[in-house]
Design a protein around this motif. Sequence first.
Motif: not given
Ligand code: NAP
Length: 323
Positions: A141, A173-175, A177, A197, A199, A201, A220-222, A240-241, A279, A299
């Motif tokens: 990704t 976002g700081h996941s 993956i 991330h 925090f 926000s 972020a998935g939001v 990316v969301g 997102d 993406v």
């Molecule tokens: P995740 O593990 O849930 O991580 C989300 C990140 O966003 C975390 O770092 C979180 O911070 C941060 N976040 C959440 N709410 C927020 C806010 N209100 N303000 C600022 N930051 C915030 O998700 P992920 O696996 O990284 O995936 C993120 C999104 O991408 C999802 O919608 C997923 O479906 C999508 N995705 C798409 C693909 C693609 O191929 N297009 C692949 C993978 C994922 P904290 O950790 O501090 O809570």
Amino acid sequence: MAAKIIDGKAIAAEVREELARELQELRAAGADPGIATLMVGDDFGAGMYRGAVEKFCVEMGLGYRNEQLPADTDEATVVAAVRSLNDDPSVAGILPLRPFPAQVSDSAVINSIDVGKDVDCFHPFNMGRLTLNEPTFPPATPAACIELLERHIKAEGKDVTDALEGAEVCVVGHSNIVGKPLALLLLNRNATTTVSHVFTSNRGNLAKHTSVADILIVAAGVPNLIGPDLVKEGAVVLDVGINRVVVCPVCGTLNRSKKNPCRACGSDLAEAQQKTVGDVDFDAVAAKASAITPVPGGVGAVTNMMLARNTLRAARQRLGEPQ
Ligand code: NAP
């Protein structure tokens, strides 16, 4: 400003053609690369992803096999299954599909993958190489984001290195993956990279970082986290969301579930339409950005191509060919 749409499907088709030629060359050299997925139990999301990987392998002409284990399999048996995939010459890339059941730790599985077959960069060895800017398998990704960004820059007639060096980039976002490895890929290109991330926000500081970014990448998935007030005029925005939402038929608010009344107006959502959004508030941000990726068709459309590219790279490594 009306943003240019960065078309992930068109870019994926270009990459697919390049990879099809590479695959022919590899076959001529005696390799027949394939991807193996490893699933323990029957998690719905993991099953959906497994099906998508199988379909895409068939379409690309890559080999495919799934190692499917029952939900009550113990950790040692799962690790033994990974080792058997490590030893299988028809498997160039291994994809562990999480979540695993509670008795199986992620790290035990990931640490047992042959680092030369770790095509989505889960293993700490490959993440370490990514951190050190050494050749590795960049995770799919984040690699898709870089591919879209670099092809967009080239299509604008600009030099990629010049455009990224010192550019203000904000990753939301700081996941492990997406956000973290993406920030590393950007740092490795000498971008001035900020990572925000939840925090950020929580302290009310998100806009402070996003609104100065020339390039804003949101994972972020939001749904609708990023509106135009958080975006710099003329920014390039990658979304990316992937969020499945329920649209309130009365006020248009996006909700997470049909089971509860609309969070804004209280209307019943039982018959409401569902749709997939990112997102970023696409229409409003597209009026301010210079370029933007849609969801779907941005993406996500390119991600599997990056997995295929890494798989071919793994196969070349096995043949002892230069990368
Ligand atoms: P995740 O593990 O849930 O991580 C989300 C990140 O966003 C975390 O770092 C979180 O911070 C941060 N976040 C959440 N709410 C927020 C806010 N209100 N303000 C600022 N930051 C915030 O998700 P992920 O696996 O990284 O995936 C993120 C999104 O991408 C999802 O919608 C997923 O479906 C999508 N995705 C798409 C693909 C693609 O191929 N297009 C692949 C993978 C994922 P904290 O950790 O501090 O809570």
